[in-house]
Structures are given as structure tokens and as C-alpha cells.
Design an enzyme around this catalytic site. Structure first.
Site, PDB file in Angstrom:
ATOM      1  N   ALA A  33       1.017  -0.718   0.079  1.00 33.12           N
ATOM      2  CA  ALA A  33       0.088  -0.218   0.013  1.00 33.12           C
ATOM      3  C   ALA A  33       0.901   1.289   0.285  1.00 33.12           C
ATOM      4  O   ALA A  33       1.966   0.824   0.577  1.00 33.12           O
ATOM      5  CB  ALA A  33      -1.521  -0.020   1.418  1.00 33.12           C
ATOM      6  N   HIS A  50       0.591   7.899   8.717  1.00 31.80           N
ATOM      7  CA  HIS A  50       1.307   8.610   6.893  1.00 31.80           C
ATOM      8  C   HIS A  50       1.043   9.545   7.419  1.00 31.80           C
ATOM      9  O   HIS A  50       1.458  10.693   6.202  1.00 31.80           O
ATOM     10  CB  HIS A  50       1.981   7.515   6.330  1.00 31.80           C
ATOM     11  CG  HIS A  50       2.999   7.057   6.556  1.00 31.80           C
ATOM     12  ND1 HIS A  50       3.941   6.845   6.793  1.00 31.80           N
ATOM     13  CD2 HIS A  50       2.805   5.563   5.806  1.00 31.80           C
ATOM     14  CE1 HIS A  50       4.926   6.045   6.899  1.00 31.80           C
ATOM     15  NE2 HIS A  50       4.371   4.797   6.394  1.00 31.80           N
ATOM     16  N   GLU A  97       9.321   5.262   8.534  1.00 34.81           N
ATOM     17  CA  GLU A  97       8.646   4.051   8.167  1.00 34.81           C
ATOM     18  C   GLU A  97       8.597   3.307   9.735  1.00 34.81           C
ATOM     19  O   GLU A  97       7.407   2.785   9.767  1.00 34.81           O
ATOM     20  CB  GLU A  97       9.347   3.135   7.338  1.00 34.81           C
ATOM     21  CG  GLU A  97       9.057   3.234   5.807  1.00 34.81           C
ATOM     22  CD  GLU A  97       7.765   3.312   5.442  1.00 34.81           C
ATOM     23  OE1 GLU A  97       6.836   2.848   6.131  1.00 34.81           O
ATOM     24  OE2 GLU A  97       7.221   4.034   4.740  1.00 34.81           O
ATOM     25  N   HIS A 143      -1.814   1.691   9.163  1.00 25.21           N
ATOM     26  CA  HIS A 143      -0.149   1.920   9.283  1.00 25.21           C
ATOM     27  C   HIS A 143      -0.711   3.640   7.929  1.00 25.21           C
ATOM     28  O   HIS A 143       0.118   4.370   8.088  1.00 25.21           O
ATOM     29  CB  HIS A 143       0.555   0.923   8.035  1.00 25.21           C
ATOM     30  CG  HIS A 143       1.676   0.819   7.810  1.00 25.21           C
ATOM     31  ND1 HIS A 143       3.133   1.104   9.161  1.00 25.21           N
ATOM     32  CD2 HIS A 143       2.259   2.177   6.734  1.00 25.21           C
ATOM     33  CE1 HIS A 143       4.062   1.476   7.802  1.00 25.21           C
ATOM     34  NE2 HIS A 143       4.081   1.959   6.745  1.00 25.21           N
ATOM     35  N   GLU A 144      -0.886   3.504   6.846  1.00 28.47           N
ATOM     36  CA  GLU A 144      -1.167   4.460   6.212  1.00 28.47           C
ATOM     37  C   GLU A 144      -1.735   5.928   6.309  1.00 28.47           C
ATOM     38  O   GLU A 144      -1.372   6.628   5.826  1.00 28.47           O
ATOM     39  CB  GLU A 144      -1.842   4.224   5.002  1.00 28.47           C
ATOM     40  CG  GLU A 144      -1.568   2.488   4.074  1.00 28.47           C
ATOM     41  CD  GLU A 144       0.235   2.565   3.454  1.00 28.47           C
ATOM     42  OE1 GLU A 144       0.553   3.742   3.450  1.00 28.47           O
ATOM     43  OE2 GLU A 144       0.948   1.178   3.902  1.00 28.47           O
ATOM     44  N   GLU A 172       0.519   5.595   0.853  1.00 26.61           N
ATOM     45  CA  GLU A 172       0.301   6.660   1.485  1.00 26.61           C
ATOM     46  C   GLU A 172       0.014   7.799   0.633  1.00 26.61           C
ATOM     47  O   GLU A 172      -0.117   9.611   1.291  1.00 26.61           O
ATOM     48  CB  GLU A 172       1.218   6.625   2.754  1.00 26.61           C
ATOM     49  CG  GLU A 172       2.171   7.788   2.481  1.00 26.61           C
ATOM     50  CD  GLU A 172       3.691   6.821   2.351  1.00 26.61           C
ATOM     51  OE1 GLU A 172       3.680   5.593   2.228  1.00 26.61           O
ATOM     52  OE2 GLU A 172       4.509   7.248   3.188  1.00 26.61           O
ATOM     53  N   ASN A 173      -0.472   7.835   0.148  1.00 26.80           N
ATOM     54  CA  ASN A 173      -0.320   8.858  -1.047  1.00 26.80           C
ATOM     55  C   ASN A 173      -1.583  10.307  -0.670  1.00 26.80           C
ATOM     56  O   ASN A 173      -3.057   9.510  -0.245  1.00 26.80           O
ATOM     57  CB  ASN A 173      -0.953   8.489  -2.284  1.00 26.80           C
ATOM     58  CG  ASN A 173       0.083   8.233  -3.192  1.00 26.80           C
ATOM     59  OD1 ASN A 173       1.784   7.882  -3.283  1.00 26.80           O
ATOM     60  ND2 ASN A 173      -0.257   6.872  -3.859  1.00 26.80           N
TER      61      ASN A 173
HETATM   62 ZN   LIG Z   1       4.551   3.349   5.079  1.00 24.79          ZN
END
Ligand SMILES: [Zn+2]
Length: 916
Positions: free
Chosen positions: A308, A347, A366, A343-344, A310-311
Site C-alpha cells: 500500500a 503516514h 516507516e 499504517h497508511e 500513503e499518497n
Molecule cells: Zn509506510
């Protein structure tokens, strides 16, 4: 970014050709980093994407702030053609043009430069490019992809992946994370497609080109170019809103949209929680949307394909990381979705709002997201024991990789895109997460949270370095901890210590520290001359120590064990001592044998003597210390004696990993017999308790999936009978007798293992029928469990036949077959026989090629096989991106051979003695 399958540490993977690099007459063009005196303010770009020709054309105007005299403007571009002469002007309308001397690409640095006849001074300038390019066939830049509709027809789509250095394949721009800018997009697409970009769509009108629509979007916030994202597709979405009325949408192919609920509800819950936790509202404008898109069925071979990405405002996921069908997918698949979503979303603040200044601080992005994902999922699913799962999933994983001399510090100098790609590895993710978790425990959550919130507010829409975070956290510490002083020792050198507690004397014990290395022949205090990293601290750490003693187990004592100091801890005689309480410190602990034995007896008497994470840590430490001769196998195996009374997931996770390691060394040897008997004896009470039913809590389901397969593998009859019975019922009527989600892995595997070719062919057919990505993966794995050599050989042949197995799955299938001890020699023969093809097709892709080599060449444990491996790679020295994997494979085999010489007899005797 969340990886698909995490690659191990990759330092030194890229063997670069040594041919001389072309040289540009312009000094600035020869520098792989852009000049510091040209700063982008904003970009206006247009793209027209032709979904029939699978190409795109575009234009881009950049507004640049020049801070000191320059006669050159340098942009990043890659794999695109500049179609007209660039224009440079002092006004946005490009009326007051400057005279251009030359414009040219410089491939070694992905540059396209425009040199002026006369230098210009400080001020604002505008540069326009027109360009065209094909949609990429690898999974970066703007790439083509497709999915198969239920009616069997193929539908094209286009999607993007820009991190770390591929925004330059879509638009000419200044592609470094610190050069944040605002973007304004205009995108034209065929009218049967939608076009999603980072920001919400404003207008959509008929384009000049017939059959096309032109869409405009809100201008973006200041953001790094690696966060740009595009999806051109006919996907559908479902939407929910947060308390603050922020829409959260999940998009997917029309026929999988009903698998989106779990991610959607999680997205809302976790976003709300993070807004509270960080004390900073979701950073995009309230009217903005936050889209999550699931992508599937890649046409191309994944090279650096993320799980994946994270845009900002448009998060892209692999299908298995976003979609979940409770009727089909297992608890592990569900957890994967929650973890990746969390997680995303982490970010969005850490990475997108505040960004690392350069890729050498990638670990911070990260590592932070990899730790914070647990907090988010813990909030969404409080009974999943996420804060305990971090111990085996990240700490113990990182311990394994960071114990090699060939590891690397989490903070590492990188420049070239190949080097940048290499740091997206388990050291950055899992070790990063572990040391942040350790720091949080050291600071206390309240101070930690306050410090993080201050950091995000101070640097929002800007960039920062690791030191900035340490400074802000130090300021927030009410315990007066110098965070920089402690954390530098964990980020600037690789590896980690084993803390050895000395014998107790007069109520005190001395503790010492030394770097832990898996290879006992290496000196842990110095870097080998060949190492590219030098420790600034001589492999000593400032270690936050915590411990409890049996006489007062509710009082956690803590101290910071400073490097180069002798530290004593209080330890009353006649009691056990357990250090690293909760296992949140990133270090191992060794004790005097008497204390190990006291711990083992305490456990055998009462399996709840210690918290489950602590037991998991004791097992992991004992086995790893025994492996390098720092404790005995009496003690390591002793920690498994109590397992007949253990029914929980966390200690079993670690114990099965530790025993699996031994199994892998002796699986072809006589001692495997005694190993199998002992293991089954310890496992049987659990198997009989949890039974062959898909019930219980989340972690009980995870536990059942894990141990039932092991039970069947060890030949436990009730397990095999159940698996075979359920498989045959499923085969006779797959709609009526679907296998319960959490039993699929074991039933499919052992249905195949004890079945014939008709069973195999049936499951292979089913692979094509299911539209759930996680189930497809489960089946590919199960098909490798056949014990019939010709079936396995056919499966190997099919793995390189795209009509049978998609090429993205080739190396996965070969790896699975090699994990089967019947399949291992077949897979190794197959790889050698088909080497030219495999080398040509996968040799440029580190993840899959390294995996292929390690799994087929690296699993052996005998001199005979070591010689075969050496001979083969001597005859075939061109291994592309697999150089590190070849070395690691030989090192692994040598380690196993040495282990067998040193330990097999002792282990065998112990197992026999402790089996009834
Ligand atoms: Zn990441």
C-alpha cells in the site's frame, strides 16, 4: 508504504556496473542532488491519458523561487519524451521569455536541464515543458494495469506509484522530498473512465478531444512530490463519514466492492483516533476526500510493488491489504487489512504533513508508521492483543535480521535511487517500530504523545530530520530524559546488545552489555574492515533497563544503563529476576544458569507466572543465546517444557518459530524422529483443547491456524483425519461445504498432502473461480503440499507458464514448493535447469529474485549441498540483484552445518530424555 511481503535487510544488494559515467559540462548536472538555490513553489500540470493507446501526453508549468544567481534550471524526468522546446519566463503567462542556450537530458541523474544564455538573479521564474510517454509496464510511475470482470473480459486501468523517485516518470519536476510545492491538476480521460487525483474534483466538462472529459481539481496543499497519485478506472466506491464529517471512501472493482466494509469502518475509527492522539486534525481540507483504492490483478511483474502507499488523499492498496470477506478470509487476512489501513493513515501525519528531509531518514517515516499502526488497530479492535503482538511480529523479526554482521544502521546515507530503494527493508520498518516503542515506554505515553503532537505542529507542511524529533521529545520529557543521547545509540549504529545479568551477591548483581551476533566467529565489538558502516559508539548502547523480581513482581524497576558504565541492579537472594519487562526494550537478556532454571521451574509450576509477552521473550532469547553458545540447549529447550499447559497465541507463536528453526536444520536427519515426538507431545494438549472448529477470539483463531498446520505436519492423526474429511466434503460440493475461513489453510494443505491428482486438479480449478485475493494466495500455498514428485514437478513447470500461473506468482510458487521437503530437491533442480529464463525474467527485481535464491539454494544443511550451491554460482556468476542472497544462502548453509556439528547430539539426547 507497506510492503507486500517484507524483504529482509538488503544492504549491499545492488551491484552497480563499474563502467565510467557520462559527464555533463555543467557542474550542477553532475551532482545527483539538485542545486539548493532553486525552490519550487507550485506546479500547474495537464495530463491526457489515452486508455486505448495506453499512453499519456501533458504539459507542466513550474513556478520557481530562485534565491541566488543561476544560469541553469534542472528538472527530474525519466522514461518520457520532451516534445517541444521548454520555455523559461519571468511571468506565469510565459510572455517575458528568457533566451535558452540549450536543453538536454542527462540520464545518469534522471535530469533534464535548460541552460540560459545569460544568468539570472534571485526572483520568481516559470518553466514550461510539454511531454509524452507510454503508460509504464512496471509498477511505478503511471502504469497500466487491468482486471478481469466476472464475464471474463479484460478492463484496463491506470494507477501510479511515485515513492521514492518515480513522480519524475509522470511530470517533469524537482523530485526531492524536501522540495514541497502545491500542485494544480487538469486531467483528461475517456468518458467511460473516472480520474482520481490527490485532491477533490471541481469540474468535469467535455474535452476538445471527442469522447473525452476534462476534469479540474482543488489545488493541493504543500506536499512532497513522492506523494502524487493517480487512478484512471471505472471503480466504484462506498463512503462513511467521521465525527468531523470527513468523508472516507473505499474504491474497488465493481464485483469486489462488497468486501470493503471492514476497511471502511476501520478507516473512520482510526482517523478519528489519530486526530485525538496527535492533537492535529486530519491535514487535508475538511471538504477534501480521503480515498482508499484497492488495486488488483497486476499485468506486470512486480518489481518494487508496495502493499500500500500513503499518497496524500489517495491511498493505494494491494487488494489483499484492503478487502476482506468475513465468509471467506481468515483472521490473519482481516488483521492484515486493519494493520495496513492504520499504517497508511499514520503516514497522513507522520510522513505527509511532516516529511523527512531526505531519504536517509526514511526509517523515521516507516518506523513510526509501523509502530503507530498497532495503536490504531488496538483502538479499532481492542481485543486483538495488538500491543502484545508487536513483540513477535516486529521485535523478534528485527532481532533475527539485525544479528547479521551485514545489517545496517536504521539511519543510513543514501543518494542514488537504487540505494534509496534498498532502505525500504525490515530494518527500517521492524527495527524502527521497535526502537520507537522502546522509547515510548522509556518516556511514558503521556510525555511521548505530547512530544509527538508538538513535533507535528512545529514542522507541519515542512520537513524535519531525526534529531528534530529527539529534541522535541526531550523538551516534552517530565522525567528529564535526554532522548537524543539514548536514541542516537540505536539509530546511528547497527545491531543490538545482549544484556548479561551477573550472579547475585549481597542483594546486587552487575549487568554488562555486548553486541549480539549470530555468527560467533565475528568480533562483536568492531566492524570488519570490509564493512561499509562504522559504529560511532563501539557497539555500546544507552539501554533503558526494566526488571522485576519474584519477591516484588508488581514493582517494575527501571534505569538507563549507560554505555561504558558498570551498572548494578538490586536483586534479593533466592528469587528469580526477569529483565526487559513487557519485552519492549530492543535487547536480549542472559542470566546465570541458576536464574534461567528458576524461571523454567516457575513456569512449569504456573504457566501464568509471567505475562505472555515476557514468556515469548524468554523463549526467543534462550533459543538465540543457545544457538551462539551463550547459554545451553538444556535451558533453551527447558523453556518449552511448560508448553503442555500453554493455550495462548503469543508464546506459542515464538515457540513454534524457535522449534521450526531447529526443524529446518534436521528435517532430513535421523534426529528429526526424536524432535517430532517431543514436539507433538508438547503440542497435543493444545490441539485437543482448541479442536478443529472455527470458533473463539481473534487470537485463538490465529493460534489455531498456526498450530493445526504444524500438528498435521507432525503427523497428528485427528488433525489429518479432520483435514482430509473436510477437504473431501468441500470437493464433493464446494458451495454447500465451504471450509470455514480459519481452517482453509490447514484443510487445503493437508487435503492436498494426503490426496491424489484429482484433488490437486480440483483445487487448482478453484483457484480460478474465487474472486477473493487472499484465498487465491492460500490455494497457491496449499498446492505445494503435495507429496507426489511428478505433481510437484508439473506445478514447477506451470509456474513459468503464464497460461497456468501468472508470472507475478512464479517465484512465490517455487518458494512454496521448496519449503516442502519432498519438493526442495525438485525446486533446486528446476531453478538450475531453468536458470537462464529465471535470471532474465526476474534478475532485475530484488524482492522476488532474492527470495527465489534464498528459498531454493539457501535451505540446505549439508556439505554436499553447499558444494552444489557454490559450484552452481561459480559457473553462473551473473546473478543480477541476487548477489546478497547468494552470499546469505551460503552463510545460512554453513551456519546450519556448524549447528549440526556443535548441537545436534546434545539436542537429540535432551529430546529423548524429555519425551515420555
Ligand atoms: Zn509506510
Amino acid at each position: 508504504m507497506a510492503p507486500t511481503t517484507m524483504a529482509p535487510t538488503t544492504k549491499g544488494a545492488t551491484a552497480k556496473p563499474t563502467t565510467a559515467k557520462p559527464i555533463s559540462p555543467y557542474a550542477a548536472v553532475n551532482n545527483i542532488r539538485l542545486p539548493k538555490n532553486v525552490i519550487p513553489i507550485q506546479y500547474w500540470f495537464t495530463l491526457e491519458i489515452d486508455m486505448t493507446a495506453l499512453t499519456f501526453t501533458g504539459s507542466n508549468v513550474a513556478e520557481l523561487n530562485v534565491t541566488s544567481q543561476t544560469d541553469i534550471f534542472i528538472f527530474h524526468i525519466k522514461d518520457m519524451e520532451i516534445t517541444t522546446t521548454p520555455q523559461v519566463a519571468t511571468d506565469q503567462a510565459l510572455q517575458n521569455k528568457l533566451s535558452i542556450k540549450e536543453h538536454k537530458g542527462f540520464k545518469p541523474n534522471d535530469y533534464y536541464y535548460v541552460a540560459l544564455n545569460n544568468a539570472v538573479g534571485a526572483g520568481t521564474y516559470y518553466v514550461r515543458f510539454d511531454f509524452k510517454a507510454p503508460l509504464s509496464t512496471v509498477l511505478n510511475g503511471l502504469y497500466k494495469s487491468s482486471y478481469t470482470k466476472p464475464d471474463g473480459t479484460n478492463k484496463w486501468l491506470a494507477a501510479s506509484q511515485c515513492q521514492p523517485t518515480d513522480a519524475r516518470k509522470i511530470i517533469p519536476l524537482l523530485d526531492e522530498p524536501e522540495l514541497k510545492a502545491m500542485f494544480t491538476a487538469t486531467i483528461s480521460v475517456p468518458n467511460n473512465y473516472g480520474a482520481l487525483w490527490n485532491m477533490p474534483e471541481l469540474t468535469s466538462v467535455a474535452a476538445t478531444r471527442p469522447g473525452y472529459l476534462t476534469k479540474t481539481y482543488q489545488r493541493s496543499l504543500r506536499m512532497s512530490s513522492y506523494l502524487l497519485a493517480f487512478v484512471i478506472s471505472d471503480f466504484e466506491f462506498r463512503e462513511l463519514r467521521t465525527k468531523t464529517n470527513l468523508p472516507v471512501r473505499v474504491w474497488s472493482t465493481p464485483h469486489t466492492i462488497n468486501q470493503s466494509s471492514f476497511a471502511l469502518i476501520g478507516g473512520v475509527n482510526i482517523t478519528e483516533y489519530f486526530e485525538d492522539f496527535f492533537g492535529v486534525p486530519y491535514p487535508l481540507p475538511k471538504q477534501g476526500m480521503q480515498d482508499s483504492i484497492s488495486l488488483t490483478d497486476y499485468e506486470s511483474i512486480p518489481d518494487f510493488a508496495a502493499g500500500a502507499m500513503e499518497n496524500w488523499g489517495l491511498i493505494l492498496y494491494r487488494e489483499t491489504a484492503l478487502l476482506y470477506d468475513p465468509m471467506v478470509s481468515a483472521a490473519g487476512n482481516q488483521q492484515r487489512v486493519a494493520v495496513v489501513v492504520s499504517h497508511e493513515l499514520a503516514h497522513m501525519w507522520f510522513g505527509n504533513l511532516v516529511t523527512m528531509r531526505w531519504w536517509d531518514d526514511l526509517w523515521l517515516n516507516e518506523g513510526f508508521a509501523s509502530f503507530t499502526e498497532y495503536l490504531g488497530v488496538n483502538e479499532y479492535q481492542p481485543d486483538w492483543e495488538m500491543m502484545s503482538q508487536i513483540v513477535p511480529l516486529d521485535y523478534q523479526r528485527a532481532f533475527g535480521l539485525d544479528a547479521f554482521v551485514t545489517s545496517h544502521p536504521v539511519q543510513v546515507t543514501v543518494n542514488h535511487p537504487d540505494e534509496i530503494n534498498e532502505v525500504f527493508d525490515a530494518i527500517s520498518y521492524s527495527k524502527g517500530a521497535s526502537i520507537i516503542s522502546m522509547m515510548r515506554q522509556m518516556m511514558g505515553n503521556e510525555d511521548y504523545q505530547k512530544g509527538i503532537s508538538n513535533y507535528l505542529k512545529k514542522y507541519e507542511f515542512k520537513n524535519a530530520v531525526t534529531r528534530d524529533l529527539w529534541r522535541t521529545l526531550t523538551e516534552a520529557s517530565t522525567r528529564n530524559i535526554n532522548v537524543t543521547e539514548v536514541m542516537d545509540t540505536w539509530t546511528l549504529q547497527m545491531g543490538y546488545p545482549v544484556v548479561t545479568v551477573g550472579d547475585v551477591s549481597g542483594g546486587k548483581a552487575t549487568i554488562t552489555q555486548r553486541r549480539f551476533l549470530l555468527d560467533p566467529t565475528q568480533n562483536p565489538d568492531v566492524d570488519p574492515a570490509s564493512s561499509k558502516f562504522k559504529s560511532p559508539f563501539g557497539y555500546k548502547w544507552n539501554i533503558p533497563i526494566t526488571y522485576i523480581t519474584a519477591d516484588d513482581r508488581n514493582t517494575v524497576k527501571s534505569t538507563i544503563f549507560k554505555m561504558n558504565s558498570n551498572t548494578q541492579i538490586t536483586w534479593p537472594d533466592g528469587t528469580w529476576l526477569k529483565a526487559n519487562v513487557g519485552q519492549l526494550g530492543f535487547y536480549r537478556v542472559n542470566y546465570p544458569a541458576s536464574n534461567w532454571n528458576a524461571i523454567i521451574s516457575a513456569l512449569v509450576t504456573n504457566p501464568n507466572e509471567f505475562p505472555k509477552t515476557d514468556i515469548s521473550g524468554l523463549i526467543d532469547d534462550a533459543f538465540n543465546l543457545a544457538r551462539v553458545g551463550q547459554t545451553t540447549y538444556d535451558i533453551a529447550l527447558g523453556t518449552t517444557k511448560y508448553l503442555t499447559k500453554e493455550t495462548t497465541y503469543i508464546p506459542w507463536y515464538t515457540a513454534t518459530a524457535a522449534l521450526g528453526e531447529i526443524s529446518s536444520m534436521i528435517s532430513y536427519r535421523e534426529s528429526y524422529g526424536s524432535f517430532q515426538k517431543y514436539y507433538l507431545q508438547q503440542l497435543k494438549p493444545l490441539l485437543d483443547t482448541i479442536r478443529f472448529e472455527d470458533v473463539g477470539s481473534h487470537t485463538q483463531k490465529l493460534l489455531r491456524t498456526r498450530v493445526m498446520s504444524i500438528g498435521c505436519g507432525l503427523g497428528y492423526k485427528p488433525c489429518l483425519d479432520n483435514a482430509t474429511r473436510m477437504f473431501q466434503a468441500f470437493k464433493s460440493n464446494s458451495a454447500a461445504n465451504a471450509v470455514p475461513p480459519n481452517l482453509k489453510a490447514v484443510v487445503y494443505r493437508y487435503g492436498i498432502a494426503s490426496g491424489d491428482v484429482s484433488d490437486w486438479d480440483f483445487l487448482y480449478e478453484y483457484f480460478y473461480k474465487t474472486n477473493v485475493a487472499s484465498e487465491k494466495r492460500t490455494i497457491l500455498d496449499a498446492l505445494s503440499y503435495s507429496s507426489t514428485p511428478w505433481i510437484l514437478n508439473r506445478y514447477l513447470q506451470w509456474s513459468i507458464n503464464p497460461a497456468k500461473i501468472r508470472s507475478q506468482d512464479t517465484t512465490i510458487v517455487i518458494d512454496y514448493i521448496s519449503a516442502n521437503i519432498v519438493g526442495r530437491p525438485l525446486a533446486w533442480d528446476f531453478v538450475r535447469q531453468n536458470w537462464p529464463y529465471l535470471r532474465k525474467t526476474y534478475g532485475g527485481s530484488f524482492f522476488s529474485f532474492g527470495r527465489l535464491i534464498r528459498s531454493t539454494a539457501g535451505r540446505w544443511a549439508s556439505e554436499f549441498r553447499l558444494k552444489q550451491v557454490q559450484d552452481f554460482f561459480k559457473a553462473n556468476p551473473d546473478v543480477g540483484s541476487g548477489a546478497t542472497a547468494v552470499n546469505q544462502s551460503q552463510e545460512s548453509i554453513r551456519n546450519r552445518i556448524k549447528w549440526i556439528t556443535d548441537n545436534e547430539a546434545t539436542v537429540d539426547a535432551w529430546l529423548k530424555k524429555n519425551t515420555n
